[in-house]
Design an enzyme around this catalytic site. Structure first.
Site, PDB file in Angstrom:
ATOM      1  N   TYR A  91      15.400 -52.016  -5.338  1.00 45.15           N
ATOM      2  CA  TYR A  91      16.291 -52.968  -4.680  1.00 45.15           C
ATOM      3  C   TYR A  91      15.880 -54.395  -5.008  1.00 45.15           C
ATOM      4  O   TYR A  91      14.746 -54.661  -5.395  1.00 45.15           O
ATOM      5  CB  TYR A  91      16.281 -52.780  -3.159  1.00 45.15           C
ATOM      6  N   PHE A 109      14.395 -62.797  -2.425  1.00 46.80           N
ATOM      7  CA  PHE A 109      13.241 -63.039  -1.565  1.00 46.80           C
ATOM      8  C   PHE A 109      12.369 -61.790  -1.477  1.00 46.80           C
ATOM      9  O   PHE A 109      11.236 -61.839  -1.005  1.00 46.80           O
ATOM     10  CB  PHE A 109      13.648 -63.531  -0.167  1.00 46.80           C
ATOM     11  N   ASP A 110      12.884 -60.668  -1.946  1.00 48.05           N
ATOM     12  CA  ASP A 110      12.117 -59.427  -1.972  1.00 48.05           C
ATOM     13  C   ASP A 110      12.720 -58.540  -3.047  1.00 48.05           C
ATOM     14  O   ASP A 110      13.945 -58.444  -3.172  1.00 48.05           O
ATOM     15  CB  ASP A 110      12.187 -58.743  -0.599  1.00 48.05           C
ATOM     16  N   ILE A 129      16.311 -51.669   7.765  1.00 48.18           N
ATOM     17  CA  ILE A 129      17.393 -52.202   8.583  1.00 48.18           C
ATOM     18  C   ILE A 129      18.569 -51.224   8.583  1.00 48.18           C
ATOM     19  O   ILE A 129      18.747 -50.441   7.645  1.00 48.18           O
ATOM     20  CB  ILE A 129      17.840 -53.604   8.097  1.00 48.18           C
ATOM     21  N   TYR A 155      18.845 -58.441  10.259  1.00 48.47           N
ATOM     22  CA  TYR A 155      17.812 -58.899  11.177  1.00 48.47           C
ATOM     23  C   TYR A 155      18.364 -59.589  12.416  1.00 48.47           C
ATOM     24  O   TYR A 155      17.639 -60.277  13.129  1.00 48.47           O
ATOM     25  CB  TYR A 155      16.816 -59.797  10.441  1.00 48.47           C
ATOM     26  N   PHE A 172      22.166 -57.098  -1.159  1.00 54.14           N
ATOM     27  CA  PHE A 172      21.219 -56.225  -1.858  1.00 54.14           C
ATOM     28  C   PHE A 172      21.838 -55.660  -3.119  1.00 54.14           C
ATOM     29  O   PHE A 172      23.026 -55.359  -3.150  1.00 54.14           O
ATOM     30  CB  PHE A 172      20.847 -55.020  -0.989  1.00 54.14           C
TER      31      PHE A 172
END
Length: 183
Positions: A91, A109-110, A129, A155, A172
């Site tokens: 991802y 960011f990830d 999530i 979130y 994503f």
């Protein structure tokens, strides 16, 4: 028009799309699922919405969530993970703001891909999530998608400071590499 371009057209709240999950190895930090049914009207399904297993274009995963999905690469269209299966994915996670401001070259960011390490989680167990659980449950083996997850399924109102601001929609790119059933 890409999902990212479509999302840039929305004029709703400051929503971003993210999942703080680490590919391959667990860090012991499980994402607390957000269970809030108040939806951001800017992310409601379009008229392109079709059944969740027919990824012909941009569509809603289900009418209540406001989660949008677009297939980048079809999967085998036969094998779908079920609740309790261990899923292996790659991802990349972005905030909607990042996509809007750096449309041609957004910075995640990830990302499991940037770490060159897959991420494993148990589907439906609250390890990621809610939006990630829903999206992966609709993917077939080998499928790659772009998914927009409104803050109630990411979130929430609080966000995940300092990485994800409050009320952020996350974007994503996900690839379902494999899944297995634990008996």
């Amino acid at each position: 028009m890409s999902l990212f371009d479509r999302l840039a057209l929305f004029q709703g709240g400051n929503n971003n799309l993210q999942t703080n999950i680490n590919n391959g190895k667990s860090t012991g930090e499980e994402n607390e699922p957000v269970r809030n049914n108040s939806l951001d009207p800017s992310l409601q399904p379009t008229s392109n919405t079709t059944s969740s297993h027919s990824h012909a274009g941009l569509q809603a995963i289900d009418p209540k969530s406001g989660i949008l999905i677009k297939t980048l690469k079809p999967g085998d269209v036969t094998n779908y993970p079920r609740k309790g299966d261990t899923c292996t994915i790659h991802y990349e996670a972005f905030t909607e703001k990042e996509i809007q401001t750096r449309r041609n070259n957004p910075v995640s960011f990830d990302s499991s891909r940037s770490r060159a390490q897959v991420f494993r989680f148990r589907l439906g167990a609250g390890q990621v999530i809610d939006g990630m659980d829903l999206a992966v449950s609709k993917m077939s083996l080998g499928e790659e998608v772009e998914v927009a997850i409104p803050h109630p399924y990411a979130y929430g109102v609080a966000g995940y400071p300092p990485v994800v601001p409050p009320r952020t929609t996350l974007i994503f790119r996900i690839e379902l590499i494999q899944f297995s059933t634990v008996l």
